[in-house]
Design a protein around this motif. Sequence first.
Motif, PDB file in Angstrom:
ATOM      1  N   LEU A 138       0.892  -1.287  -0.067  1.00 19.79           N
ATOM      2  CA  LEU A 138      -0.075  -0.128  -0.064  1.00 19.79           C
ATOM      3  C   LEU A 138       0.912   1.384   0.177  1.00 19.79           C
ATOM      4  N   TRP A 139       1.981   1.160   0.696  1.00 15.29           N
ATOM      5  CA  TRP A 139       2.915   2.454   0.739  1.00 15.29           C
ATOM      6  C   TRP A 139       3.614   2.476  -0.381  1.00 15.29           C
ATOM      7  N   LEU A 140       4.095   1.217  -1.125  1.00 14.98           N
ATOM      8  CA  LEU A 140       4.994   1.240  -2.373  1.00 14.98           C
ATOM      9  C   LEU A 140       4.219   1.586  -3.747  1.00 14.98           C
ATOM     10  N   TYR A 141       2.719   1.230  -3.561  1.00 12.52           N
ATOM     11  CA  TYR A 141       2.017   1.479  -4.754  1.00 12.52           C
ATOM     12  C   TYR A 141       2.151   3.092  -5.266  1.00 12.52           C
ATOM     13  N   ALA A 142       1.913   4.018  -4.257  1.00  9.52           N
ATOM     14  CA  ALA A 142       1.944   5.443  -4.598  1.00  9.52           C
ATOM     15  C   ALA A 142       3.378   5.784  -4.979  1.00  9.52           C
ATOM     16  N   ARG A 143       4.565   5.042  -4.975  1.00 11.07           N
ATOM     17  CA  ARG A 143       5.797   5.420  -5.106  1.00 11.07           C
ATOM     18  C   ARG A 143       6.484   4.875  -6.200  1.00 11.07           C
ATOM     19  N   LEU A 144       6.262   3.361  -6.193  1.00 11.91           N
ATOM     20  CA  LEU A 144       7.091   2.535  -7.166  1.00 11.91           C
ATOM     21  C   LEU A 144       5.988   1.752  -8.124  1.00 11.91           C
ATOM     22  N   GLY A 145       4.649   1.746  -7.767  1.00 11.60           N
ATOM     23  CA  GLY A 145       3.787   1.105  -8.246  1.00 11.60           C
ATOM     24  C   GLY A 145       3.526   1.470  -9.821  1.00 11.60           C
ATOM     25  N   GLN A 146       2.920   0.437 -10.657  1.00  5.89           N
ATOM     26  CA  GLN A 146       2.950   0.459 -12.010  1.00  5.89           C
ATOM     27  C   GLN A 146       1.148   1.025 -12.019  1.00  5.89           C
ATOM     28  N   ASN A 147       1.007   1.404 -13.238  1.00  8.86           N
ATOM     29  CA  ASN A 147      -0.278   1.761 -13.678  1.00  8.86           C
ATOM     30  C   ASN A 147      -1.157   0.346 -13.949  1.00  8.86           C
ATOM     31  N   THR A 148      -1.439  -0.117 -12.638  1.00 12.41           N
ATOM     32  CA  THR A 148      -2.389  -1.530 -12.664  1.00 12.41           C
ATOM     33  C   THR A 148      -3.323  -1.583 -11.598  1.00 12.41           C
ATOM     34  N   VAL A 332      14.695   2.077   0.401  1.00 18.58           N
ATOM     35  CA  VAL A 332      13.239   1.214   0.213  1.00 18.58           C
ATOM     36  C   VAL A 332      13.775  -0.538  -0.019  1.00 18.58           C
ATOM     37  N   ALA A 333      14.843  -0.482  -0.579  1.00 20.24           N
ATOM     38  CA  ALA A 333      15.184  -1.793  -0.690  1.00 20.24           C
ATOM     39  C   ALA A 333      15.821  -2.427   0.648  1.00 20.24           C
ATOM     40  N   LEU A 386       3.283  -9.240 -16.132  1.00 21.87           N
ATOM     41  CA  LEU A 386       1.975  -8.839 -16.212  1.00 21.87           C
ATOM     42  C   LEU A 386       1.766  -7.267 -16.204  1.00 21.87           C
ATOM     43  N   GLY A 387       2.915  -6.839 -16.170  1.00 27.24           N
ATOM     44  CA  GLY A 387       3.020  -4.973 -15.675  1.00 27.24           C
ATOM     45  C   GLY A 387       2.763  -4.724 -14.273  1.00 27.24           C
ATOM     46  N   VAL A 388       2.946  -5.746 -13.227  1.00 31.24           N
ATOM     47  CA  VAL A 388       2.438  -5.355 -12.126  1.00 31.24           C
ATOM     48  C   VAL A 388       3.581  -4.668 -11.422  1.00 31.24           C
ATOM     49  N   LEU A 389       4.718  -5.147 -11.614  1.00 29.40           N
ATOM     50  CA  LEU A 389       6.245  -4.507 -11.187  1.00 29.40           C
ATOM     51  C   LEU A 389       6.843  -3.721 -12.061  1.00 29.40           C
ATOM     52  N   SER A 390       7.231  -2.646 -11.713  1.00 31.09           N
ATOM     53  CA  SER A 390       8.115  -1.596 -12.492  1.00 31.09           C
ATOM     54  C   SER A 390       9.423  -2.267 -12.264  1.00 31.09           C
ATOM     55  N   PRO A 391      10.201  -2.048 -13.540  1.00 28.15           N
ATOM     56  CA  PRO A 391      11.831  -2.541 -13.386  1.00 28.15           C
ATOM     57  C   PRO A 391      12.405  -2.201 -12.226  1.00 28.15           C
ATOM     58  N   THR A 392      12.373  -0.955 -11.707  1.00 26.99           N
ATOM     59  CA  THR A 392      13.016  -0.767 -10.353  1.00 26.99           C
ATOM     60  C   THR A 392      12.288  -1.509  -9.321  1.00 26.99           C
TER      61      THR A 392
END
Length: 443
Positions: A138-148, A332-333, A386-392
């Motif tokens: 939930l915290w990551l989605y706004a920062r590293l989430g894809q348009n999914t 983040v890592a 599936l496009g869920v994860l960004s490359p980062t």
Amino acid sequence: MTGPFSGAAVGRTVDYVGATEVNVRMLLAVAVVIAGSRALGWGLARLGQPRVHGEIVAGILLGPSLLGQVWPGAVDYVFPPEVVDALRILAQLGLVIFMFLIGLELDLGKLHGHGRTALVVSNASIAVPLVLGALLALWLYARLGQNTDPLGFVLFVGAAMAITAFPVLARVLQETGLYHTRIGVLTIACAAVDVVAAWCILAVAAAIVRSGGAADALQTIALSLVFVVAMLRIVRPLLALFPAIPIWGALVLALGCAWITEQIGIHVIFGAFLAGTVMPRRDDALAGIHDRSEIHEKLETATLTLLLPVFFVVVGLETRVDLLDQAYLWAVAALVLAVAVAGKWGGAMLAARAVGESWRDAATMGVLLNTRGLTELIVLSVGLELGVLSPTLFTILVLMALVTTLMATPTLAFLGLAGLGQEIDDSRGEGRVHQRRHLARHR
């Protein structure tokens, strides 16, 4: 297996490679993959790590994270986009066969005599990292989430945190001498339950991500349930009627089920895994002119020596450590790693302690179940596709998988293996672990 990165030369212009040249360079690329994987595998084996860990590391080192930085021309020549696309086909075939073998080796009979402890620990080792991973997502989605779909993203990241590498775990148990101990049997039983639960969650997440809305998602989930029921209630009893199943028949089943699940809208790995789980468990079921162990050995030789190293390199080509170019991203890592370890190791350890295990045995189970390895890389590759994860975020999660895998053996050595658990006594009906020697060696 497609992703945003279609070649090693990110940010550079790569000449187009014709079909004839692709065929030739494929030979070179596969040779480099096998040689690099074996060399790194041998190197880490000398340090006391399972060889598969070196093969995973080799895949990353051959990509843009290292070789692409120090010798970009070599990466551009050996792994141009056209060759990488061809390697993805080999990698996907390897995944299908490997997941079939995982399903074939899955034996919930190991729960016999250890049901209560295994049930409590396995549930905790799934639920705690799943919840912590979902909160982190939930915290990551706004920062590293894809348009999914946010729900699909949360479920996927949570499931990725909860996964256990059943194959790598078997190898670690074998190398540390815990293979036939009570704690070893308990851990492998918990891992078996974890595998089933995690794949179910991932199947739901994939259905949500791939669907065009709530109606499509429900349809995909419904079709998936129909497929599972058909495999368990129709296909498995039919297979049990055959005195022997030839190897070609097993492969046709695995590939056919993989195709069906892809058409349903989840992923090929789910069909292949389920195909393995419904195969008869008789020692002579996969016979034909060969016995079961011989067929395993034949499948494993090609899969583990050729196809899976190709998969590792494809993952390595998608892993971009250079994208972590800010202190914030490394923070983040570190957070992702901390949540992963706290959820899996901590959840399993506290649950084991709650049902009466000693602190040492409980900590050992937590360390072992915290091993993610190849299984996690498969999950992350699905997320990237599936496009869920960004490359980062993909790179961050790959690093998390590597660290949690590499830390298992030295952590067990630090805890001290003498006196861990007790040897299984077959005369008391507690059973033994029966893992295939060749498959466990590479996992």
